[in-house]
Scaffold this motif. Structure first.
Motif, PDB file in Angstrom:
ATOM      1  N   LYS A   1     -14.018   4.082 -20.519  1.00 46.10           N
ATOM      2  CA  LYS A   1     -14.892   3.248 -21.339  1.00 46.10           C
ATOM      3  C   LYS A   1     -14.791   3.625 -22.823  1.00 46.10           C
ATOM      4  O   LYS A   1     -14.808   2.759 -23.698  1.00 46.10           O
ATOM      5  CB  LYS A   1     -16.337   3.383 -20.853  1.00 46.10           C
ATOM      6  CG  LYS A   1     -16.588   2.785 -19.473  1.00 46.10           C
ATOM      7  CD  LYS A   1     -16.305   1.290 -19.439  1.00 46.10           C
ATOM      8  CE  LYS A   1     -16.662   0.677 -18.092  1.00 46.10           C
ATOM      9  NZ  LYS A   1     -16.353  -0.776 -18.034  1.00 46.10           N
TER      10      LYS A   1
ATOM     11  N   ASN B   1      -4.354  -3.839 -13.509  1.00 41.51           N
ATOM     12  CA  ASN B   1      -5.506  -3.893 -14.397  1.00 41.51           C
ATOM     13  C   ASN B   1      -6.764  -4.099 -13.560  1.00 41.51           C
ATOM     14  O   ASN B   1      -6.985  -5.164 -13.003  1.00 41.51           O
ATOM     15  CB  ASN B   1      -5.363  -5.041 -15.407  1.00 41.51           C
ATOM     16  CG  ASN B   1      -4.408  -4.676 -16.516  1.00 41.51           C
ATOM     17  OD1 ASN B   1      -4.282  -3.509 -16.868  1.00 41.51           O
ATOM     18  ND2 ASN B   1      -3.725  -5.668 -17.062  1.00 41.51           N
TER      19      ASN B   1
ATOM     20  N   ALA C   1     -11.600   2.241 -24.169  1.00 41.01           N
ATOM     21  CA  ALA C   1     -11.689   0.788 -24.368  1.00 41.01           C
ATOM     22  C   ALA C   1     -12.400   0.447 -25.669  1.00 41.01           C
ATOM     23  O   ALA C   1     -12.018  -0.494 -26.381  1.00 41.01           O
ATOM     24  CB  ALA C   1     -12.412   0.151 -23.187  1.00 41.01           C
TER      25      ALA C   1
ATOM     26  N   LYS D   1     -10.252  -5.309 -17.249  1.00 47.10           N
ATOM     27  CA  LYS D   1      -9.183  -4.645 -17.986  1.00 47.10           C
ATOM     28  C   LYS D   1      -9.187  -3.128 -17.788  1.00 47.10           C
ATOM     29  O   LYS D   1      -8.256  -2.451 -18.225  1.00 47.10           O
ATOM     30  CB  LYS D   1      -9.313  -4.960 -19.480  1.00 47.10           C
ATOM     31  CG  LYS D   1      -9.118  -6.435 -19.817  1.00 47.10           C
ATOM     32  CD  LYS D   1      -9.281  -6.671 -21.306  1.00 47.10           C
ATOM     33  CE  LYS D   1      -9.129  -8.167 -21.633  1.00 47.10           C
ATOM     34  NZ  LYS D   1      -9.314  -8.417 -23.093  1.00 47.10           N
ATOM     35  N   ASP D   2     -10.268  -2.606 -17.176  1.00 48.60           N
ATOM     36  CA  ASP D   2     -10.311  -1.155 -16.919  1.00 48.60           C
ATOM     37  C   ASP D   2      -9.235  -0.796 -15.908  1.00 48.60           C
ATOM     38  O   ASP D   2      -9.275  -1.249 -14.756  1.00 48.60           O
ATOM     39  CB  ASP D   2     -11.685  -0.749 -16.359  1.00 48.60           C
ATOM     40  CG  ASP D   2     -12.773  -0.838 -17.403  1.00 48.60           C
ATOM     41  OD1 ASP D   2     -12.455  -0.745 -18.595  1.00 48.60           O
ATOM     42  OD2 ASP D   2     -13.949  -1.002 -17.013  1.00 48.60           O
TER      43      ASP D   2
ATOM     44  N   ASP E   1     -15.021  -3.669 -16.026  1.00 49.49           N
ATOM     45  CA  ASP E   1     -14.287  -4.668 -16.798  1.00 49.49           C
ATOM     46  C   ASP E   1     -12.932  -4.863 -16.112  1.00 49.49           C
ATOM     47  O   ASP E   1     -12.274  -3.888 -15.753  1.00 49.49           O
ATOM     48  CB  ASP E   1     -14.082  -4.154 -18.224  1.00 49.49           C
ATOM     49  CG  ASP E   1     -13.503  -5.215 -19.147  1.00 49.49           C
ATOM     50  OD1 ASP E   1     -12.550  -5.904 -18.725  1.00 49.49           O
ATOM     51  OD2 ASP E   1     -13.983  -5.343 -20.281  1.00 49.49           O
TER      52      ASP E   1
ATOM     53  N   GLN F   1     -20.748  -2.332 -14.107  1.00 49.45           N
ATOM     54  CA  GLN F   1     -20.177  -2.766 -15.380  1.00 49.45           C
ATOM     55  C   GLN F   1     -18.663  -2.544 -15.460  1.00 49.45           C
ATOM     56  O   GLN F   1     -18.138  -2.051 -16.459  1.00 49.45           O
ATOM     57  CB  GLN F   1     -20.873  -2.057 -16.555  1.00 49.45           C
ATOM     58  CG  GLN F   1     -22.364  -2.382 -16.647  1.00 49.45           C
ATOM     59  CD  GLN F   1     -22.988  -1.897 -17.930  1.00 49.45           C
ATOM     60  OE1 GLN F   1     -22.727  -2.466 -18.988  1.00 49.45           O
ATOM     61  NE2 GLN F   1     -23.805  -0.850 -17.854  1.00 49.45           N
TER      62      GLN F   1
END
Length: 596
Positions: free
Chosen positions: A405, A514, A408, A443-444, A441, A439
């Motif tokens: 996080k 991803n 990011a 894209k994480d 994402d 939470q």
């Protein structure tokens, strides 16, 4: 000749024996060095009289023992020093309530960090929790103090801590065997004011704890486990406890010693009386200045850490050097020479360890890898040096998420991997795993690898909640994939890491994915489950000496000189090889072959 009623026992074995002799009925633990053999000894020797279990973590183990105590049974829970951190939540509240059956918490401190990530001193935790603390100095005392602790617990309606150290856990001395006392538990008697720790009940309990410690402090003055050894020397008085006492005695000094068996609460009135007779008080204790600070808080002048290290063990050499600096001795006879240290041995994964191919793949990937606590911690050091972070049990998942996080937010999202073993996953990883779903994402790019080898391998092969998948003898067989899918993870892969190429393809594919993915490995611990297949050998005529097999860090593999061949080639010790085949799979020229 040793008395026939005496046997040599380690401190761990002596504590198990003491619990048996005291009429102990319920024992629980989570395996961790240096205390793992306490419960194992109970299981091996006293299972007819004592219910015992390795719980999924220290918190649960403590709670099992609490329940037994509430029902009137004598109960013991044992764990290594950092395990008390896991158990601290119920412990700090339980010490408010009154016990019924005797309750003993055994904590194994680790001066010098022989098998631990830190060196915390749990005497501080015991005081923090308002528990009496006993500190034995040898195996005989370990047994007797165990029995005494249960008695003190019942007489004062308080949990008691038995604090031991690694050296005492594993060293042996003579122990006198006695018959077992058979208590009669009176069962659980409802008492909401005592067992419901919520306001307003807890207000009264705070005063009860304070009163309890004050009464114990008065009793400590007359306890025969606090021993004063007189001498004509009036210049110095040594105050000490535990195994350090034996090291002091090895020096053969003519000096008075006050050896404490109960180190909290201290017999302050007795020490204050002694302080008026001696010019100087020297406190000798390992790690933090716990006793020293307690004396100073009570206005008793003393010195300790001024002369002795705050870290590591205090052997006779370190003690003598400190006493010389303090002016107690004039000459040093046991100074440690620079070349007296043993040659260091490189810690390595066992032959056939299923963790090795995973870390070989991760090392070649160059990705950031967050580690956890277990055998796979060895991947942090030479020659693998794969793990970038290593903190505590179950921490890999939360730390990985935090790194991802933060990256990011900086606009630098990149693949990150966390590895965790099955024992650690069930111990404290499941909460972190559920939190991964919060939470998320798309894209994480986070990949979790669960190394499911079916055992708590580092501490001797105790079971985990998924051991039943490898052995019919284990009564727990949690399907990890179904558990994860039930939590809400929709991308869970299963790999056989001994099928090196397909495992490599899967791991690399998930690191490119991803999003959040989980990989579960399936090979059992080679040592625990005695994995043995036909061994491999090297054809030196084909081997090109590239050392790719050596870099898998397998103990049987080394480079050697073959007769008639100038260049060093790899070789495999057939007595050590268990036939895992990883070396053959990484060899680029097929020089490694399985024997018939």
């Amino acid at each position: 000749m040793m008395d026939e009623n005496k046997v040599l026992m380690t401190g761990n074995q002596a504590i198990a024996r003491g619990f048996y002799e005291a009429g102990g009925q319920v024992a629980s633990s989570y395996p961790g060095s240096p205390t793992v053999d306490i419960l194992q000894s109970v299981k091996d020797n006293y299972k007819a009289e004592i219910y015992s279990e390795f719980s999924v973590n220290e918190k649960v183990a403590l709670e099992v023992a609490i329940g037994a105590s509430f029902s009137g049974a004598r109960a013991m829970v044992s764990m290594k020093h950092v395990g008390v951190n896991i158990a601290a939540d119920p412990m700090m509240t339980f010490t408010q309530s009154g016990t019924n059956g005797g309750f003993l918490l055994v904590t194994g401190d680790d001066p010098g960090m022989a098998s631990s990530q830190n060196e915390q001193d749990n005497r501080i935790m015991g005081k923090f929790a308002n528990m009496a603390i006993l500190d034995p100095s040898d195996s005989q005392e370990a047994k007797e103090f165990t029995k005494l602790a249960l008695k003190v617990s019942e007489e004062n309606s308080t949990p008691v801590m038995l604090r031991i150290t690694s050296r005492l856990c594993h060293s042996r001395s003579a122990v006198e065997l006695c018959e077992r006392f058979e208590p009669e538990p009176d069962g659980f008697e409802k008492d909401k004011s005592n067992f419901n720790m919520i306001p307003p009940n807890t207000f009264e309990k705070q005063h009860s704890m304070k009163s309890r410690i004050e009464k114990l402090q008065q009793k400590a003055v007359n306890m025969d486990i606090n021993i004063f050894e007189e001498s004509k020397n009036k210049d110095f008085l040594i105050i000490t406890s535990g195994i350090v006492y034996n090291n002091i005695k090895e020096l053969g000094l003519d000096i008075p010693i006050y050896k404490l068996g109960m180190i909290y609460p201290l017999p302050i009135d007795k020490i204050r009386e002694l302080s008026s007779e001696y010019k100087n008080i020297i406190v000798i204790e390992e790690m933090t200045p716990f006793i020293e600070n307690e004396l100073k808080i009570n206005g008793i002048s003393c010195e300790g850490k001024k002369y002795f290290s705050f870290t590591g063990e205090l052997g006779i050499e370190e003690i003598e050097m400190g006493l010389k600096e303090a002016g107690v001795v004039k000459e040093v006879k046991y100074a440690l020479k620079k070349n007296d240290h043993a040659v260091p041995r490189l810690p390595m994964f066992c032959a056939g360890c299923p963790h090795r191919p995973v870390f070989d793949i991760l090392k070649k990937s160059g990705k950031t890898v967050v580690g956890d606590i277990g055998c796979y911690s060895l991947a942090a050091i030479f020659p693998l040096e794969v793990l970038d972070v290593e903190i505590s049990m179950g921490s890999s998942l939360g730390i990985m998420k935090g790194i991802a996080k933060a990256n990011a937010l900086r606009g630098k999202a990149e693949p990150i991997v966390a590895v965790i073993g099955d024992g650690t996953f069930f111990h404290s990883g499941m909460t972190g795993m559920v939190n991964m779903l919060h939470q998320i994402d798309p894209k994480d790019n986070m990949t979790i690898i669960i190394l499911n080898n079916g055992t708590t391998a580092m501490t001797g092969g105790q079971h985990t909640a998924s051991s039943g998948s490898y052995s019919k003898e284990d009564d727990m067989n949690v399907d990890m994939r179904k558990l994860l899918e039930g939590m809400g993870f929709d991308r869970v892969k299963i790999v056989d890491q001994f099928k090196y190429k397909s495992a490599k393809e899967t791991i690399e594919a998930e690191m490119k994915h991803n999003g959040l993915s989980v990989i579960i490995t399936t090979r059992p611990c080679a040592l625990k489950f005695k994995v043995k297949e036909p061994q491999f050998y090297v054809d030196p005529q084909v081997c090109i000496g590239c050392r790719k097999c050596v870099k898998t860090n397998c103990p049987p593999i080394q480079m050697k000189k073959y007769e008639g061949i100038e260049k060093l080639k790899s070789s495999i010790n057939p007595d050590m090889c268990v036939g895992c085949s990883v070396c053959a799979q990484v060899c680029p020229v097929n020089a490694i072959k399985r024997s018939k």
